[in-house]
Design a protein around this motif. Structure first.
Motif, PDB file in Angstrom:
ATOM      1  N   ALA A  32      18.891  45.648  53.057  1.00 59.96           N
ATOM      2  CA  ALA A  32      19.926  44.865  53.725  1.00 59.96           C
ATOM      3  C   ALA A  32      20.350  45.503  55.036  1.00 59.96           C
ATOM      4  O   ALA A  32      20.670  44.804  56.009  1.00 59.96           O
ATOM      5  CB  ALA A  32      21.137  44.709  52.806  1.00 59.96           C
ATOM      6  N   THR A  33      20.335  46.830  55.091  1.00 60.01           N
ATOM      7  CA  THR A  33      20.737  47.520  56.316  1.00 60.01           C
ATOM      8  C   THR A  33      19.648  47.474  57.380  1.00 60.01           C
ATOM      9  O   THR A  33      19.925  47.229  58.559  1.00 60.01           O
ATOM     10  CB  THR A  33      21.083  48.992  55.996  1.00 60.01           C
ATOM     11  OG1 THR A  33      22.109  49.035  55.000  1.00 60.01           O
ATOM     12  CG2 THR A  33      21.569  49.709  57.236  1.00 60.01           C
ATOM     13  N   PHE A  36      19.019  44.307  59.837  1.00 59.11           N
ATOM     14  CA  PHE A  36      19.815  44.041  61.042  1.00 59.11           C
ATOM     15  C   PHE A  36      19.157  44.585  62.309  1.00 59.11           C
ATOM     16  O   PHE A  36      19.036  43.851  63.302  1.00 59.11           O
ATOM     17  CB  PHE A  36      21.225  44.600  60.862  1.00 59.11           C
ATOM     18  CG  PHE A  36      22.118  43.724  60.037  1.00 59.11           C
ATOM     19  CD1 PHE A  36      22.914  42.764  60.632  1.00 59.11           C
ATOM     20  CD2 PHE A  36      22.148  43.844  58.664  1.00 59.11           C
ATOM     21  CE1 PHE A  36      23.738  41.943  59.877  1.00 59.11           C
ATOM     22  CE2 PHE A  36      22.960  43.040  57.896  1.00 59.11           C
ATOM     23  CZ  PHE A  36      23.752  42.077  58.505  1.00 59.11           C
ATOM     24  N   LEU A  47      23.761  47.604  68.490  1.00 59.20           N
ATOM     25  CA  LEU A  47      23.528  48.163  67.156  1.00 59.20           C
ATOM     26  C   LEU A  47      24.566  49.227  66.814  1.00 59.20           C
ATOM     27  O   LEU A  47      25.080  49.271  65.688  1.00 59.20           O
ATOM     28  CB  LEU A  47      22.119  48.753  67.071  1.00 59.20           C
ATOM     29  CG  LEU A  47      20.966  47.749  67.053  1.00 59.20           C
ATOM     30  CD1 LEU A  47      19.633  48.477  67.088  1.00 59.20           C
ATOM     31  CD2 LEU A  47      21.049  46.857  65.826  1.00 59.20           C
ATOM     32  N   ILE A  50      27.937  47.564  65.857  1.00 59.81           N
ATOM     33  CA  ILE A  50      28.046  46.868  64.576  1.00 59.81           C
ATOM     34  C   ILE A  50      27.643  47.752  63.400  1.00 59.81           C
ATOM     35  O   ILE A  50      27.739  47.314  62.243  1.00 59.81           O
ATOM     36  CB  ILE A  50      27.176  45.603  64.563  1.00 59.81           C
ATOM     37  CG1 ILE A  50      25.683  45.968  64.603  1.00 59.81           C
ATOM     38  CG2 ILE A  50      27.547  44.671  65.699  1.00 59.81           C
ATOM     39  CD1 ILE A  50      24.765  44.800  64.390  1.00 59.81           C
ATOM     40  N   ALA A  51      27.210  48.981  63.661  1.00 58.91           N
ATOM     41  CA  ALA A  51      26.661  49.825  62.600  1.00 58.91           C
ATOM     42  C   ALA A  51      27.639  50.038  61.455  1.00 58.91           C
ATOM     43  O   ALA A  51      27.284  49.884  60.276  1.00 58.91           O
ATOM     44  CB  ALA A  51      26.231  51.171  63.192  1.00 58.91           C
ATOM     45  N   GLY A  53      30.301  48.335  60.429  1.00 59.55           N
ATOM     46  CA  GLY A  53      30.558  47.142  59.630  1.00 59.55           C
ATOM     47  C   GLY A  53      29.376  46.759  58.774  1.00 59.55           C
ATOM     48  O   GLY A  53      29.537  46.395  57.599  1.00 59.55           O
ATOM     49  N   VAL A  54      28.165  46.858  59.335  1.00 57.23           N
ATOM     50  CA  VAL A  54      26.964  46.501  58.567  1.00 57.23           C
ATOM     51  C   VAL A  54      26.778  47.438  57.395  1.00 57.23           C
ATOM     52  O   VAL A  54      26.533  47.010  56.256  1.00 57.23           O
ATOM     53  CB  VAL A  54      25.734  46.529  59.494  1.00 57.23           C
ATOM     54  CG1 VAL A  54      24.451  46.433  58.679  1.00 57.23           C
ATOM     55  CG2 VAL A  54      25.809  45.393  60.497  1.00 57.23           C
ATOM     56  N   LEU A  55      26.889  48.741  57.624  1.00 57.63           N
ATOM     57  CA  LEU A  55      26.663  49.719  56.559  1.00 57.63           C
ATOM     58  C   LEU A  55      27.726  49.621  55.483  1.00 57.63           C
ATOM     59  O   LEU A  55      27.434  49.737  54.286  1.00 57.63           O
ATOM     60  CB  LEU A  55      26.617  51.121  57.158  1.00 57.63           C
ATOM     61  CG  LEU A  55      25.351  51.444  57.953  1.00 57.63           C
ATOM     62  CD1 LEU A  55      25.549  52.676  58.825  1.00 57.63           C
ATOM     63  CD2 LEU A  55      24.186  51.661  57.007  1.00 57.63           C
ATOM     64  N   CYS A  57      29.532  46.880  54.704  1.00 53.08           N
ATOM     65  CA  CYS A  57      29.314  45.629  53.968  1.00 53.08           C
ATOM     66  C   CYS A  57      28.131  45.761  53.016  1.00 53.08           C
ATOM     67  O   CYS A  57      28.194  45.312  51.860  1.00 53.08           O
ATOM     68  CB  CYS A  57      29.087  44.473  54.937  1.00 53.08           C
ATOM     69  SG  CYS A  57      30.573  43.915  55.804  1.00 53.08           S
ATOM     70  N   ALA A  58      27.049  46.374  53.482  1.00 53.19           N
ATOM     71  CA  ALA A  58      25.887  46.569  52.616  1.00 53.19           C
ATOM     72  C   ALA A  58      26.229  47.460  51.435  1.00 53.19           C
ATOM     73  O   ALA A  58      25.787  47.214  50.302  1.00 53.19           O
ATOM     74  CB  ALA A  58      24.739  47.164  53.417  1.00 53.19           C
ATOM     75  N   PHE A 120      20.604  52.752  63.763  1.00 52.91           N
ATOM     76  CA  PHE A 120      21.532  52.023  64.618  1.00 52.91           C
ATOM     77  C   PHE A 120      21.910  52.830  65.866  1.00 52.91           C
ATOM     78  O   PHE A 120      22.739  52.375  66.656  1.00 52.91           O
ATOM     79  CB  PHE A 120      22.802  51.677  63.846  1.00 52.91           C
ATOM     80  CG  PHE A 120      22.610  50.629  62.794  1.00 52.91           C
ATOM     81  CD1 PHE A 120      22.902  49.305  63.056  1.00 52.91           C
ATOM     82  CD2 PHE A 120      22.127  50.967  61.536  1.00 52.91           C
ATOM     83  CE1 PHE A 120      22.727  48.333  62.092  1.00 52.91           C
ATOM     84  CE2 PHE A 120      21.947  50.005  60.558  1.00 52.91           C
ATOM     85  CZ  PHE A 120      22.234  48.690  60.839  1.00 52.91           C
TER      86      PHE A 120
END
Length: 221
Positions: A32-33, A36, A47, A50-51, A53-55, A57-58, A120
């Protein structure tokens, strides 16, 4: 305390016999990570922005994957009835299961996240901050997820209900966890965000075991 340690050790032994469950959680987190950066492209500034928030959330979604079975196996094989009759408080039993869940999911996610953060373009201080915030924040995810698992025990489609209950309660942890990295990127200290994450973990530790025990007693009747 002996019963608490025995329950934690029992759950860890059960996980050791089924290593595929942990592998699925970690694989989901990695896939999932990594999707992106592959989907967005080599936009280093975007990258890095947003790193966090993405990490986070994942990590949140990965931790929820195994929570629907946190109490379900004990409910199905009769172990829950034994826990209800045990001489130690049921709150300790619920806390022990959440601790075992954090050891096999939250802790590996906190260790693995900095390596994924390299994809990222995060710098070294941001990677350390990411690991620290996940280490402090993931216990809250396990406790809140444990509460949701207890409330949905025995229900149909418990996985969807669990996510529906747990996700809104995890929003403050998600906000301050991701905000810590953004604050550090702005040249400020992230200790305030880390302290808030610790406070949220302490609040969850002080409240969720009692609610989990009440839900488990209701399910065991």
């Amino acid at each position: 305390m002996t019963g608490f340690i025995a329950l934690v050790a029992r759950d860890l032994r059960l996980v050791w016999r089924r290593p595929g469950d942990v592998a699925v959680v970690l694989a989901f987190f990695v896939v999932a990570t990594v999707l992106f950066p592959l989907g967005i492209g080599p936009e280093s500034n975007l990258l890095a922005r947003i790193a966090a928030g993405v990490l986070w959330c994942a990590a949140l979604f990965a931790s929820l994957l195994s929570l629907d079975r946190l109490f379900a196996a004990d409910y199905e094989d009769g172990t829950l009835d034994l826990l209800l009759l045990a001489p130690w408080p049921l709150e300790l039993a619920a806390l022990a299961k959440c601790l075992a869940h954090w050891i096999v999911t939250g802790l590996p996610l906190a260790v693995l996240a900095p390596f994924l953060g390299i994809a990222f373009g995060l710098d070294r201080p941001s990677l350390w901050a990411l690991a620290a915030t996940l280490f402090v924040g993931t216990p809250t995810l396990s406790l809140i997820g444990g509460l949701a698992a207890a409330l949905t025990l025995g229900a149909r489609r418990s996985g969807a209900l669990l996510a529906l209950l747990a996700l809104p309660l995890c929003v403050p942890t998600l906000i301050f966890g991701a905000g810590a990295i953004e604050t550090l990127a702005a040249g400020e200290s992230f200790t305030t965000h880390l302290a808030i994450l610790g406070a949220l973990a302490l609040v969850a530790l002080a409240t969720t075991p009692w609610a989990m025990a009440a839900a488990l007693r209701q399910a065991g009747e």
